[in-house]
Design a protein around this motif. Sequence first.
Motif, PDB file in Angstrom:
ATOM      1  N   VAL A  59       2.948   6.299  -4.264  1.00  0.00           N
ATOM      2  CA  VAL A  59       2.217   6.024  -5.501  1.00  0.00           C
ATOM      3  C   VAL A  59       3.194   5.379  -6.480  1.00  0.00           C
ATOM      4  N   ARG A  60       2.814   4.230  -7.021  1.00  0.00           N
ATOM      5  CA  ARG A  60       3.624   3.606  -8.068  1.00  0.00           C
ATOM      6  C   ARG A  60       3.360   4.362  -9.353  1.00  0.00           C
ATOM      7  N   VAL A  61       4.404   4.833  -9.973  1.00  0.00           N
ATOM      8  CA  VAL A  61       4.302   5.742 -11.103  1.00  0.00           C
ATOM      9  C   VAL A  61       3.640   5.081 -12.314  1.00  0.00           C
ATOM     10  N   LEU A  62       4.108   3.914 -12.720  1.00  0.00           N
ATOM     11  CA  LEU A  62       3.575   3.290 -13.934  1.00  0.00           C
ATOM     12  C   LEU A  62       2.124   2.851 -13.799  1.00  0.00           C
ATOM     13  N   SER A  63       1.776   2.256 -12.679  1.00  0.00           N
ATOM     14  CA  SER A  63       0.410   1.761 -12.500  1.00  0.00           C
ATOM     15  C   SER A  63      -0.548   2.835 -11.987  1.00  0.00           C
ATOM     16  N   ARG A  64       0.007   3.967 -11.510  1.00  0.00           N
ATOM     17  CA  ARG A  64      -0.795   5.052 -10.933  1.00  0.00           C
ATOM     18  C   ARG A  64      -1.638   4.529  -9.765  1.00  0.00           C
ATOM     19  N   LYS A  65      -1.022   3.659  -8.983  1.00  0.00           N
ATOM     20  CA  LYS A  65      -1.713   3.030  -7.862  1.00  0.00           C
ATOM     21  C   LYS A  65      -1.090   3.481  -6.540  1.00  0.00           C
ATOM     22  N   ILE A  66      -1.950   3.835  -5.595  1.00  0.00           N
ATOM     23  CA  ILE A  66      -1.494   4.147  -4.247  1.00  0.00           C
ATOM     24  C   ILE A  66      -1.219   2.809  -3.559  1.00  0.00           C
ATOM     25  N   VAL A  67       0.033   2.604  -3.150  1.00  0.00           N
ATOM     26  CA  VAL A  67       0.398   1.316  -2.555  1.00  0.00           C
ATOM     27  C   VAL A  67       0.614   1.391  -1.046  1.00  0.00           C
ATOM     28  N   GLN A  68       0.779   2.594  -0.520  1.00  0.00           N
ATOM     29  CA  GLN A  68       0.932   2.756   0.930  1.00  0.00           C
ATOM     30  C   GLN A  68       0.348   4.085   1.363  1.00  0.00           C
ATOM     31  N   ILE A  69      -0.295   4.053   2.512  1.00  0.00           N
ATOM     32  CA  ILE A  69      -0.760   5.273   3.174  1.00  0.00           C
ATOM     33  C   ILE A  69      -0.432   5.089   4.648  1.00  0.00           C
ATOM     34  N   GLN A  70       0.377   6.000   5.186  1.00  0.00           N
ATOM     35  CA  GLN A  70       0.787   5.898   6.579  1.00  0.00           C
ATOM     36  C   GLN A  70       0.547   7.218   7.302  1.00  0.00           C
ATOM     37  N   ALA A  71       0.006   7.128   8.500  1.00  0.00           N
ATOM     38  CA  ALA A  71      -0.094   8.285   9.383  1.00  0.00           C
ATOM     39  C   ALA A  71       1.132   8.273  10.304  1.00  0.00           C
ATOM     40  N   TYR A  72       1.090   9.091  11.325  1.00  0.00           N
ATOM     41  CA  TYR A  72       2.204   9.177  12.269  1.00  0.00           C
ATOM     42  C   TYR A  72       2.556   7.798  12.825  1.00  0.00           C
ATOM     43  N   HIS A  73       3.825   7.484  12.834  1.00  0.00           N
ATOM     44  CA  HIS A  73       4.369   6.245  13.387  1.00  0.00           C
ATOM     45  C   HIS A  73       3.759   4.998  12.717  1.00  0.00           C
ATOM     46  N   ASN A  74       3.533   5.104  11.414  1.00  0.00           N
ATOM     47  CA  ASN A  74       2.981   4.017  10.579  1.00  0.00           C
ATOM     48  C   ASN A  74       1.577   3.564  11.001  1.00  0.00           C
ATOM     49  N   ARG A  75       0.863   4.442  11.637  1.00  0.00           N
ATOM     50  CA  ARG A  75      -0.513   4.106  12.023  1.00  0.00           C
ATOM     51  C   ARG A  75      -1.439   4.313  10.829  1.00  0.00           C
ATOM     52  N   PRO A  76      -2.606   3.676  10.848  1.00  0.00           N
ATOM     53  CA  PRO A  76      -3.577   3.925   9.775  1.00  0.00           C
ATOM     54  C   PRO A  76      -4.140   5.345   9.888  1.00  0.00           C
ATOM     55  N   VAL A  77      -4.562   5.885   8.767  1.00  0.00           N
ATOM     56  CA  VAL A  77      -5.168   7.223   8.776  1.00  0.00           C
ATOM     57  C   VAL A  77      -6.610   7.117   9.255  1.00  0.00           C
ATOM     58  N   ASN A  78      -7.145   8.228   9.764  1.00  0.00           N
ATOM     59  CA  ASN A  78      -8.535   8.228  10.208  1.00  0.00           C
ATOM     60  C   ASN A  78      -9.478   8.452   9.018  1.00  0.00           C
ATOM     61  N   GLY A  79     -10.760   8.362   9.253  1.00  0.00           N
ATOM     62  CA  GLY A  79     -11.754   8.462   8.191  1.00  0.00           C
ATOM     63  C   GLY A  79     -11.763   9.788   7.456  1.00  0.00           C
ATOM     64  N   VAL A  80     -11.559  10.880   8.169  1.00  0.00           N
ATOM     65  CA  VAL A  80     -11.549  12.207   7.543  1.00  0.00           C
ATOM     66  C   VAL A  80     -10.367  12.325   6.589  1.00  0.00           C
ATOM     67  N   VAL A  81      -9.200  11.898   7.037  1.00  0.00           N
ATOM     68  CA  VAL A  81      -7.998  11.953   6.201  1.00  0.00           C
ATOM     69  C   VAL A  81      -8.176  11.038   4.991  1.00  0.00           C
ATOM     70  N   MET A  82      -8.715   9.842   5.205  1.00  0.00           N
ATOM     71  CA  MET A  82      -8.916   8.913   4.096  1.00  0.00           C
ATOM     72  C   MET A  82      -9.881   9.498   3.067  1.00  0.00           C
ATOM     73  N   SER A  83     -10.885  10.206   3.509  1.00  0.00           N
ATOM     74  CA  SER A  83     -11.828  10.849   2.597  1.00  0.00           C
ATOM     75  C   SER A  83     -11.117  11.890   1.723  1.00  0.00           C
ATOM     76  N   MET A  84     -10.232  12.673   2.328  1.00  0.00           N
ATOM     77  CA  MET A  84      -9.479  13.666   1.560  1.00  0.00           C
ATOM     78  C   MET A  84      -8.559  12.985   0.552  1.00  0.00           C
ATOM     79  N   ILE A  85      -7.943  11.885   0.961  1.00  0.00           N
ATOM     80  CA  ILE A  85      -7.058  11.145   0.055  1.00  0.00           C
ATOM     81  C   ILE A  85      -7.860  10.582  -1.113  1.00  0.00           C
TER      82      ILE A  85
END
Length: 95
Positions: A59-85
């Motif tokens: 999360v970039r502190v000043l903009s309060r923007k999530i700039v990266q989300i990584q799962a294991y081994h830099n894979r994309p997260v699944n739908g359930v995890v993304m919903s929680m995020i």
Amino acid sequence: MEELCSVPELKAEGKVMNHCVAGYAHRCKQGHSAIFSLRRYETHADGQTDLKSYATLEVRVLSRKIVQIQAYHNRPVNGVVMSMIRQWATAHQLM
């Protein structure tokens, strides 16, 4: 969701998730980024409980923007995890 505030925490997350999050320690120290880990306790069939990481976020502190989300081994997260995020981000007014 847990903020990772120290180099040892970032190194441990990088080891568990098999990615380079520890390399962001300088951004955190300078106040540019905050790193979070989405974790959950899991109980195994033998009764043992451990904490499992599902995603690492930058999360970039000043903009309060999530700039990266990584799962294991830099894979994309699944739908359930993304919903929680998304729920967490909304509650904390992050973009």
